[in-house]
Scaffold this motif. Sequence first.
Motif, PDB file in Angstrom:
ATOM      1  N   ARG A  32       0.840  -1.337  -0.063  1.00 21.75           N
ATOM      2  CA  ARG A  32      -0.085   0.059  -0.114  1.00 21.75           C
ATOM      3  C   ARG A  32       0.928   1.241  -0.104  1.00 21.75           C
ATOM      4  N   ARG A  33       2.103   1.311   0.714  1.00 21.78           N
ATOM      5  CA  ARG A  33       2.876   2.375   0.861  1.00 21.78           C
ATOM      6  C   ARG A  33       3.146   2.837  -0.831  1.00 21.78           C
ATOM      7  N   THR A  34       3.735   2.007  -1.695  1.00 20.66           N
ATOM      8  CA  THR A  34       4.204   2.243  -2.933  1.00 20.66           C
ATOM      9  C   THR A  34       2.886   2.612  -3.732  1.00 20.66           C
ATOM     10  N   VAL A  35       1.902   2.097  -3.547  1.00 22.76           N
ATOM     11  CA  VAL A  35       0.714   2.264  -4.370  1.00 22.76           C
ATOM     12  C   VAL A  35       0.447   3.828  -4.038  1.00 22.76           C
ATOM     13  N   LEU A  36       0.412   4.251  -2.664  1.00 21.48           N
ATOM     14  CA  LEU A  36      -0.105   5.536  -2.412  1.00 21.48           C
ATOM     15  C   LEU A  36       0.942   6.421  -2.746  1.00 21.48           C
ATOM     16  N   LEU A  37       2.121   6.276  -2.641  1.00 22.77           N
ATOM     17  CA  LEU A  37       2.950   7.132  -3.222  1.00 22.77           C
ATOM     18  C   LEU A  37       3.219   7.469  -4.639  1.00 22.77           C
ATOM     19  N   LEU A  38       2.966   6.369  -5.297  1.00 24.89           N
ATOM     20  CA  LEU A  38       2.702   6.704  -6.884  1.00 24.89           C
ATOM     21  C   LEU A  38       1.590   7.450  -7.366  1.00 24.89           C
ATOM     22  N   THR A  39       0.336   7.329  -6.365  1.00 27.27           N
ATOM     23  CA  THR A  39      -0.762   7.878  -6.576  1.00 27.27           C
ATOM     24  C   THR A  39      -0.660   9.293  -6.222  1.00 27.27           C
ATOM     25  N   GLY A  40       0.134   9.546  -5.276  1.00 31.50           N
ATOM     26  CA  GLY A  40       0.433  11.040  -4.857  1.00 31.50           C
ATOM     27  C   GLY A  40       1.396  11.749  -5.739  1.00 31.50           C
ATOM     28  N   VAL A  41       2.288  10.921  -6.262  1.00 34.59           N
ATOM     29  CA  VAL A  41       3.121  11.754  -7.201  1.00 34.59           C
ATOM     30  C   VAL A  41       2.510  11.948  -8.625  1.00 34.59           C
ATOM     31  N   PHE A  42       1.721  11.211  -8.917  1.00 28.36           N
ATOM     32  CA  PHE A  42       0.853  11.188 -10.351  1.00 28.36           C
ATOM     33  C   PHE A  42      -0.073  12.258  -9.957  1.00 28.36           C
ATOM     34  N   LEU A  43      -0.765  12.416  -9.065  1.00 22.57           N
ATOM     35  CA  LEU A  43      -1.754  13.461  -8.868  1.00 22.57           C
ATOM     36  C   LEU A  43      -1.008  14.948  -8.498  1.00 22.57           C
ATOM     37  N   GLY A  44       0.142  14.893  -7.946  1.00 23.13           N
ATOM     38  CA  GLY A  44       0.805  16.240  -7.813  1.00 23.13           C
ATOM     39  C   GLY A  44       1.379  16.340  -9.305  1.00 23.13           C
ATOM     40  N   ALA A  45       1.832  15.621 -10.063  1.00 26.52           N
ATOM     41  CA  ALA A  45       2.258  16.185 -11.308  1.00 26.52           C
ATOM     42  C   ALA A  45       1.094  16.682 -12.019  1.00 26.52           C
ATOM     43  N   ALA A  46       0.081  16.217 -11.939  1.00 22.79           N
ATOM     44  CA  ALA A  46      -1.349  16.505 -12.640  1.00 22.79           C
ATOM     45  C   ALA A  46      -1.620  17.956 -12.163  1.00 22.79           C
ATOM     46  N   VAL A  47      -1.318  18.187 -10.972  1.00 25.93           N
ATOM     47  CA  VAL A  47      -1.911  19.585 -10.449  1.00 25.93           C
ATOM     48  C   VAL A  47      -0.754  20.472 -10.814  1.00 25.93           C
TER      49      VAL A  47
ATOM     50  N   GLY B   3       4.777  23.795 -15.671  1.00 22.47           N
ATOM     51  CA  GLY B   3       5.043  23.412 -16.924  1.00 22.47           C
ATOM     52  C   GLY B   3       5.312  21.939 -16.913  1.00 22.47           C
ATOM     53  N   PHE B   4       5.331  21.318 -18.342  1.00 18.93           N
ATOM     54  CA  PHE B   4       5.687  19.925 -18.310  1.00 18.93           C
ATOM     55  C   PHE B   4       6.903  19.592 -17.933  1.00 18.93           C
ATOM     56  N   PRO B   5       7.833  20.337 -18.228  1.00 17.08           N
ATOM     57  CA  PRO B   5       9.347  19.814 -18.024  1.00 17.08           C
ATOM     58  C   PRO B   5       9.624  19.817 -16.661  1.00 17.08           C
ATOM     59  N   ALA B   6       9.160  20.710 -15.661  1.00 16.80           N
ATOM     60  CA  ALA B   6       9.438  20.800 -14.308  1.00 16.80           C
ATOM     61  C   ALA B   6       8.411  19.575 -13.521  1.00 16.80           C
ATOM     62  N   ALA B   7       7.135  19.618 -13.900  1.00  7.29           N
ATOM     63  CA  ALA B   7       6.413  18.540 -13.436  1.00  7.29           C
ATOM     64  C   ALA B   7       6.694  17.272 -13.752  1.00  7.29           C
ATOM     65  N   GLY B   8       6.853  16.910 -15.153  1.00  5.40           N
ATOM     66  CA  GLY B   8       7.489  15.769 -15.573  1.00  5.40           C
ATOM     67  C   GLY B   8       8.713  15.297 -14.748  1.00  5.40           C
TER      68      GLY B   8
ATOM     69  N   GLY C  50       4.310  18.474 -32.576  1.00  7.73           N
ATOM     70  CA  GLY C  50       3.464  19.505 -32.832  1.00  7.73           C
ATOM     71  C   GLY C  50       2.215  19.431 -31.463  1.00  7.73           C
ATOM     72  N   VAL C  51       2.477  18.507 -30.338  1.00 11.28           N
ATOM     73  CA  VAL C  51       1.404  18.149 -29.341  1.00 11.28           C
ATOM     74  C   VAL C  51       1.754  19.490 -28.397  1.00 11.28           C
ATOM     75  N   PRO C  52       1.021  20.612 -28.361  1.00 10.34           N
ATOM     76  CA  PRO C  52       1.248  21.618 -27.570  1.00 10.34           C
ATOM     77  C   PRO C  52       1.220  21.206 -25.938  1.00 10.34           C
ATOM     78  N   LEU C  53       2.490  21.298 -25.343  1.00 10.61           N
ATOM     79  CA  LEU C  53       2.556  21.096 -23.719  1.00 10.61           C
ATOM     80  C   LEU C  53       2.813  22.314 -23.041  1.00 10.61           C
ATOM     81  N   PRO C  54       2.305  22.552 -21.793  1.00  7.01           N
ATOM     82  CA  PRO C  54       2.653  23.806 -21.062  1.00  7.01           C
ATOM     83  C   PRO C  54       4.168  23.745 -20.755  1.00  7.01           C
ATOM     84  N   GLY C  55       4.936  24.773 -21.301  1.00 10.45           N
ATOM     85  CA  GLY C  55       6.375  24.953 -20.979  1.00 10.45           C
ATOM     86  C   GLY C  55       6.651  25.610 -19.569  1.00 10.45           C
ATOM     87  N   GLY C  56       5.775  26.265 -19.152  1.00  9.77           N
ATOM     88  CA  GLY C  56       5.973  26.834 -17.702  1.00  9.77           C
ATOM     89  C   GLY C  56       6.892  28.159 -17.642  1.00  9.77           C
ATOM     90  N   PRO C  57       7.413  28.488 -16.837  1.00  6.78           N
ATOM     91  CA  PRO C  57       7.950  29.744 -16.427  1.00  6.78           C
ATOM     92  C   PRO C  57       9.467  29.577 -16.994  1.00  6.78           C
TER      93      PRO C  57
END
Length: 175
Positions: free
Chosen positions: A98-113, A119-124, A163-170
């Motif tokens: 459960r620890r790994t699943v929760l960590l991965l879920t948190g990382v994924f949701l954090g990146a989505a937020v 921007g994608f480079p930093a969040a990715g 040509g797929v636009p991704l947010p670049g961020g600051p």
Amino acid sequence: MTTRTGRPPAGRRSWLRDNSELGVCVLLLALGVLVLTDALAMDVDVARRGPVGPRTVPVAVGAGLLVVAALLAVDVLRGGRGRAETGEDVDLSEPADRRTVLLLTGVFLGAAVLIEPLGFPAAGALLFWGAAFALGSRRTDRDPLVAAVLSLVTYAVFDKLLGVPLPGGPLMGVL
């Protein structure tokens, strides 16, 4: 048809239990229909895009799902059965990590937020680094560098080459 207890007759219940893989067929069929319906309802200017456009992959995936659902249903009705997991690296008696699943879920949701403001480079990079950490890597000297390079290469391939636009961020304004 039911018995006095409100349960289906033993013969019907046994047939449903023996052919339970048909539920997967129904799920694949529904998913295929959903994907095809969504893909064909896309408003796309075909003349501007050419023969291979944004509908191509979803239509191929939806058609593939329908074919797999039909083939699986035929196999199940002919007596084919799925085998239980026999992998030597899987111990079904152990509980889930459960620890790994929760960590991965948190990382994924954090990146989505964080993808919009950072921007994608930093969040990715945070996504790749966090996933490596959650899965057990503790190389703090190497992991952030690999995550940053992987994220920048992914950004460049999708945003610049495909040509797929991704947010670049600051940070992209500086580079």
